[in-house]
Design a protein around this motif. Sequence first.
Motif, mmCIF file in Angstrom:
data_model
loop_
_atom_site.group_PDB
_atom_site.id
_atom_site.type_symbol
_atom_site.label_atom_id
_atom_site.label_comp_id
_atom_site.label_asym_id
_atom_site.label_seq_id
_atom_site.Cartn_x
_atom_site.Cartn_y
_atom_site.Cartn_z
ATOM 1 N N CYS A 1 105.083 -17.699 62.220
ATOM 2 C CA CYS A 1 103.806 -17.414 62.869
ATOM 3 C C CYS A 1 102.738 -18.424 62.466
ATOM 4 C CB CYS A 1 103.347 -15.990 62.575
ATOM 5 S SG CYS A 1 103.202 -15.572 60.822
ATOM 6 N N ASP B 1 106.170 -11.996 61.343
ATOM 7 C CA ASP B 1 105.623 -12.368 62.651
ATOM 8 C C ASP B 1 105.169 -11.139 63.436
ATOM 9 O OD1 ASP B 1 106.268 -14.920 61.962
ATOM 10 O OD2 ASP B 1 107.586 -15.293 63.666
ATOM 11 N N ALA C 1 101.688 -10.463 62.785
ATOM 12 C CA ALA C 1 100.823 -11.402 63.495
ATOM 13 C C ALA C 1 100.687 -11.012 64.967
ATOM 14 C CB ALA C 1 101.373 -12.816 63.372
ATOM 15 N N LYS C 2 101.786 -10.590 65.567
ATOM 16 C CA LYS C 2 101.756 -10.196 66.980
ATOM 17 C C LYS C 2 100.938 -8.930 67.196
ATOM 18 C CE LYS C 2 106.254 -12.225 68.125
ATOM 19 N NZ LYS C 2 107.678 -11.933 68.462
ATOM 20 N N GLN D 1 95.641 -12.760 62.434
ATOM 21 C CA GLN D 1 96.141 -13.812 61.547
ATOM 22 C C GLN D 1 94.974 -14.641 61.029
ATOM 23 O OE1 GLN D 1 99.538 -16.144 62.940
ATOM 24 N NE2 GLN D 1 98.579 -18.022 62.189
ATOM 25 N N LYS E 1 93.592 -14.307 66.114
ATOM 26 C CA LYS E 1 93.554 -15.255 65.004
ATOM 27 C C LYS E 1 92.107 -15.558 64.652
ATOM 28 C CE LYS E 1 97.900 -17.577 66.240
ATOM 29 N NZ LYS E 1 98.562 -18.881 66.488
#
Length: 472
Positions: A64, A76, A79-80, A84, A300
């Motif tokens: 990620c 990951d 993160a999804k 992040q 992010k």
Amino acid sequence: MLYIQTQRSASFGILIISCLAFICCHTHVRSRTGVSAVEKLHASARPNVIIVMADDLDSRQLSCYGGVNLKTTHIDRLAKEGLQFNNLIASEAMCVPTRASLFTGLYPARHGAYQNHKPVIDTLKSVAHYLSDLGYRVGLSGKDHVTKPTSSFPFTIVPGFETNCVAETDEYFLDSIADFIQDEGPYCLFLMSINPHAPWTVGNPDEFDPKQLKLPAHWVDTEQTRKQFAKYLAEVRRLDNQVGEVLALLERQGQLDNTIVVFLGEQGPQFPGGKWTLYDNGQRSSMLIRWPGVVESLSKTDAIVQYEDITPTLIDIAGGKPARGLDGRSFRKVLKSPGKTHRDFAYGIHNNIPEGPAFPIRSVRDQRYKLIWNINPDSLYHIKFMTNTSNKGQVFTSWNKLAATDTHARLLTDRIVKHPEFEFYDLLHDPDELHNLAKDKAYQKIMGKMHQQLRQWMKAQHDLGVGMDTPF
């Protein structure tokens, strides 16, 4: 008519009494987890928190974060499904100072553990105090050598994760952790993995073909480097699987959607130019936060955050007022608005003793530039666990051997042990910090301002520079 009204009034009274009885009864009926309906309602305003922390992680290896050597599926997922952080900075790239900063909200010069394995000041409070005062159960499982004295770190120690970071095995279980998260009241639980800390003896390195691995640009490409890197990545895989098992446990317990899950990368890897340095491969970390209903998925942020900011943020989330005297401050606003900024600058401190002879370093960075101040540049940098060329098993030994005949290898090897007083990097165009701009006239003005900023921070911290890199 009077009778009918009286009868109706009596019926109405009976109805009210029955309703009150029903409410009272069900208020005190406890669920299988022992929490009443009212307590559940109250706890929903104070979410549970689970923090999984790595040990010596090169965060750039996470897929990620752009890593290509392995797919970190479970990390990951966070993160999804969450936020992040691209600029989480460790103020000192070694385990004890980083974790002490995480728990206390103080920079190393103020919490006292400004050298590796040096204890904190024993009168300090930590996240265990602050959240306990707000009604949280605060637990820790795994690597725990930063939790002393217990007067400063009164965690509930939960068996499960391996406590010894240099163990050659990593056996762990989740039974006690499952019991802890089922108990009454909101909780904050730190799960401190020992992966991927050396000696890199767990996991399956056969998953990786050393010849096919993509090495960091600041490394010297040797056979020994590639073999060790494969072992390191096997432990990154192990770490990723642990994150997956924790998420699966929360799902089984029906707690995934009312629990904030945080992943932290700690500091960089035990390879030259990583841990024990103030390069980005040492200081720059990773943080992923999954908080359904609050944090948007696939989001992010480039906001600059330091480990000292995490405890103040947890206090904020738990409904507490900012603790007085901390260096960190809450970044909760960034969770809802990732485009917001948090810090203008992040700072770094390195004291070499007891891992090697004195070699004090300080750093300051903003969104684009980093200034590194090697306070005693006439000395050679040496870490007994990393640059001891008499140890044939160390990666750096193979670098040094190749450097005798290879010019590029010599440049990369000298970068580790020989440092000018100032190093200045444009992180946007030179993320691997290979081109020192300190003598470039075009950057003297911004360098001067950042050096002044760094010295002001040191003064505020009562940082004595050379005087802090002494035996304790």
